[in-house]
Design a protein around this motif. Structure first.
Motif, PDB file in Angstrom:
ATOM      1  N   UNK A 296       0.826  -1.209   0.000  1.00 30.57           N
ATOM      2  CA  UNK A 296       0.000   0.000   0.000  1.00 30.57           C
ATOM      3  C   UNK A 296       0.859   1.258   0.000  1.00 30.57           C
ATOM      4  N   UNK A 297       2.002   1.189   0.699  1.00 31.11           N
ATOM      5  CA  UNK A 297       2.928   2.326   0.747  1.00 31.11           C
ATOM      6  C   UNK A 297       3.821   2.392  -0.473  1.00 31.11           C
ATOM      7  N   UNK A 298       3.576   1.485  -1.445  1.00 28.51           N
ATOM      8  CA  UNK A 298       4.311   1.437  -2.705  1.00 28.51           C
ATOM      9  C   UNK A 298       5.806   1.177  -2.511  1.00 28.51           C
ATOM     10  N   UNK A 299       6.135   0.474  -1.431  1.00 31.88           N
ATOM     11  CA  UNK A 299       7.523   0.070  -1.206  1.00 31.88           C
ATOM     12  C   UNK A 299       7.820  -1.280  -1.861  1.00 31.88           C
ATOM     13  N   UNK A 300       6.762  -1.985  -2.233  1.00 36.63           N
ATOM     14  CA  UNK A 300       6.940  -3.337  -2.735  1.00 36.63           C
ATOM     15  C   UNK A 300       6.773  -4.314  -1.592  1.00 36.63           C
ATOM     16  N   UNK A 301       6.049  -5.427  -1.797  1.00 35.50           N
ATOM     17  CA  UNK A 301       5.788  -6.367  -0.701  1.00 35.50           C
ATOM     18  C   UNK A 301       7.033  -7.029  -0.146  1.00 35.50           C
ATOM     19  N   UNK A 302       8.144  -6.985  -0.911  1.00 38.24           N
ATOM     20  CA  UNK A 302       9.379  -7.635  -0.459  1.00 38.24           C
ATOM     21  C   UNK A 302      10.254  -6.712   0.385  1.00 38.24           C
ATOM     22  N   UNK A 303       9.900  -5.432   0.449  1.00 37.42           N
ATOM     23  CA  UNK A 303      10.735  -4.483   1.189  1.00 37.42           C
ATOM     24  C   UNK A 303      10.675  -4.763   2.687  1.00 37.42           C
ATOM     25  N   UNK A 304      11.810  -4.622   3.357  1.00 32.77           N
ATOM     26  CA  UNK A 304      11.851  -4.662   4.821  1.00 32.77           C
ATOM     27  C   UNK A 304      11.359  -5.986   5.409  1.00 32.77           C
ATOM     28  N   UNK A 305      11.710  -7.098   4.794  1.00 31.24           N
ATOM     29  CA  UNK A 305      11.347  -8.409   5.350  1.00 31.24           C
ATOM     30  C   UNK A 305      12.576  -9.174   5.837  1.00 31.24           C
ATOM     31  N   UNK A 306      13.685  -8.494   6.050  1.00 37.14           N
ATOM     32  CA  UNK A 306      14.909  -9.184   6.464  1.00 37.14           C
ATOM     33  C   UNK A 306      14.756  -9.862   7.814  1.00 37.14           C
ATOM     34  N   UNK A 395      10.893 -13.472  -2.989  1.00 34.13           N
ATOM     35  CA  UNK A 395      10.068 -14.658  -3.229  1.00 34.13           C
ATOM     36  C   UNK A 395       8.909 -14.740  -2.236  1.00 34.13           C
ATOM     37  N   UNK A 396       9.211 -14.635  -0.955  1.00 39.55           N
ATOM     38  CA  UNK A 396       8.165 -14.786   0.067  1.00 39.55           C
ATOM     39  C   UNK A 396       7.209 -13.599   0.033  1.00 39.55           C
ATOM     40  N   UNK A 397       7.748 -12.388  -0.057  1.00 41.95           N
ATOM     41  CA  UNK A 397       6.893 -11.214  -0.043  1.00 41.95           C
ATOM     42  C   UNK A 397       5.922 -11.169  -1.207  1.00 41.95           C
ATOM     43  N   UNK A 398       6.409 -11.418  -2.405  1.00 40.79           N
ATOM     44  CA  UNK A 398       5.549 -11.325  -3.582  1.00 40.79           C
ATOM     45  C   UNK A 398       4.599 -12.524  -3.675  1.00 40.79           C
ATOM     46  N   UNK A 399       5.042 -13.694  -3.191  1.00 41.13           N
ATOM     47  CA  UNK A 399       4.141 -14.847  -3.149  1.00 41.13           C
ATOM     48  C   UNK A 399       2.952 -14.546  -2.242  1.00 41.13           C
ATOM     49  N   UNK A 400       3.204 -14.008  -1.056  1.00 41.53           N
ATOM     50  CA  UNK A 400       2.122 -13.738  -0.116  1.00 41.53           C
ATOM     51  C   UNK A 400       1.195 -12.646  -0.623  1.00 41.53           C
ATOM     52  N   UNK A 401       1.738 -11.678  -1.318  1.00 40.33           N
ATOM     53  CA  UNK A 401       0.887 -10.645  -1.900  1.00 40.33           C
ATOM     54  C   UNK A 401      -0.044 -11.238  -2.957  1.00 40.33           C
TER      55      UNK A 401
END
Length: 440
Positions: A296-306, A395-401
């Protein structure tokens, strides 16, 4: 439709059964229920026999502090596997040639030379440059699964990502990438504590086939060099200078190593993460909320998932075991070890050591202090850890999105290996619109 509540992904183990396995613990003779869930056995060994003398005379270490002490002292504990692997694989075998020449199973100066060359192509800038292509790759895999309403988390997704990334790093033409996964599985499968004749034969055949292929690829790259800032093969061929160039054997075997090191562990990271979330629904819901907020914040679903990726690595370590050889008599964990002692370092046990991690048997995706050992420690810490984290996040972020309501449709099939913990297959359905809304 089946879901994780219908079957046990990681079946529980009774304390009585864990004690039975721990009492006669032998890496070369492990029962099937250990492979399904080794952690109760690891916990007992860590509490009662943290430096266990094995039937073959080697030592099995399970405490975090003991592993760190061994990793830290590269002068006393060798990574060179010639002594250990010669009787296992046989003098002159392809497996022996590979596993005693690759980066991970060597000490300086060879280790230093090869690591320096590889790291030059895995710089922060080089990895950042890979991100757009990686996102495009992941989205194309997701598109294909979405068109089918699901697929296999491993075959259709987790394993396809690192094969493409490593193929790109080495400049392997897309048309030639078909055998890479099978070669890697066979070569790494030979590292299991118990080696069957079938595994040995397939491993030797795979090393031979892969190095034969690489000989032609290297010859072509000598004629038409790539950009050494991004092409690992070109860097390995050219070296930093004439004194740093690798022999032909060192060059070929470390190309094999790059595929193996970057493939199986990353496949396991992605597959383990997505399967584990099915066992921890609250953690999944919380992560879905974060992914949606990032998108929603347009950061990309994979951002900040470390933080989340590191917790998956701790909780279900892709690589569960590593090894060292004592170069002199020493004391580890209060036990005196002789010169030449062979040590197995149990990463899977250390990463659930309550002396280091609070509530270690819980998946805590907000665990901020997480000095796990999934990437090793010391001079042999994984050279590709930043790339692995990037692959995991995207991989995980975009899969969950894309598939917030995904559900497993059958019990996932584990790889049945002690060293590399992951799945061979895990079929899933994308989930209905109502399930998606409920998950969010």
């Amino acid at each position: 439709m089946l879901d994780a509540s219908t079957f046990a992904i990681t079946p529980p183990m009774s304390i009585e059964r864990a004690r039975q396995i721990a009492a006669s613990f032998d890496l070369r003779d492990l029962p099937a229920d250990f492979y399904a869930n080794p952690y109760p056995v690891y916990a007992l060994l860590r509490e009662t026999e943290p430096v266990r003398r094995m039937p073959d005379g080697s030592y099995f270490l399970t405490r975090y502090a003991d592993l760190v002490a061994v990793y830290r002292d590269a002068q006393a504990f060798s990574s060179d596997k010639k002594v250990e692997f010669t009787p296992k694989f046989g003098e002159g075998s392809p497996l022996l040639m590979h596993h005693t020449t690759s980066l991970v199973f060597n000490d300086p100066p060879l280790h230093t030379r090869v690591r320096k060359l590889i790291m030059g192509a895995l710089s922060r800038r080089a990895i950042a440059d890979m991100e757009p292509g990686l996102i495009t790759l992941v989205d194309s895999l997701l598109d294909a699964m979405q068109s089918r309403g699901g697929g296999d988390l491993i075959e259709d997704f987790a394993s396809a990502i690192p094969v493409e990334i490593i193929g790109n790093l080495l400049g392997v033409p897309h048309a030639d990438r078909g055998p890479l996964r099978d070669w890697s599985l066979a070569i790494l499968g030979a590292l299991e504590p118990r080696l069957t004749p079938e595994q040995e034969a397939l491993g030797n055949h795979s090393v031979s086939e892969f190095t034969t292929y690489l000989q032609a690829l290297v010859a072509e790259r000598r004629q038409h060099p790539g950009d050494p800032a991004h092409d690992v093969l070109t860097r390995l061929i050219q070296g930093e200078d004439a004194g740093q160039r690798l022999s032909e054997t060192e060059l070929l075997q470390n190309c094999v190593f790059i595929l193996n090191a970057g493939h199986e562990t990353t496949t396991n990271l992605i597959g383990n993460a997505l399967v584990t979330l099915q066992e921890w629904p609250q953690a999944k819901d919380n992560l879905l909320s974060k992914v949606k907020l990032l998108a929603h914040d347009q950061k990309g679903p994979e951002a900040d998932l470390t933080v989340e990726i590191d917790e998956f690595l701790r909780f279900e370590s892709s690589n569960q075991l590593s090894n060292r050889r004592a170069l002199k008599a020493c004391t580890v964990g209060g036990m005196d070890l002789p010169e030449g002692a062979l040590l197995t370092l149990c990463i899977g046990a250390a990463n659930r050591d309550p002396a280091q991690f609070g509530h270690p048997e819980q998946l805590d995706l907000q665990r901020e202090v997480n000095r796990h050992l999934a990437f090793g420690f010391g001079i042999h810490q994984c050279a590709g850890l930043s790339l692995a984290r990037l692959e995991g996040r995207i991989a995980v972020g975009r899969f969950l999105q894309r598939f917030p309501g995904y559900r497993l449709t059958a019990a996932p099939l584990r790889g049945g290996r002690a060293r590399f913990r992951g799945f061979l297959s895990a079929s899933f359905a994308a989930g209905s619109e109502s399930a998606d809304k409920a998950a969010g």
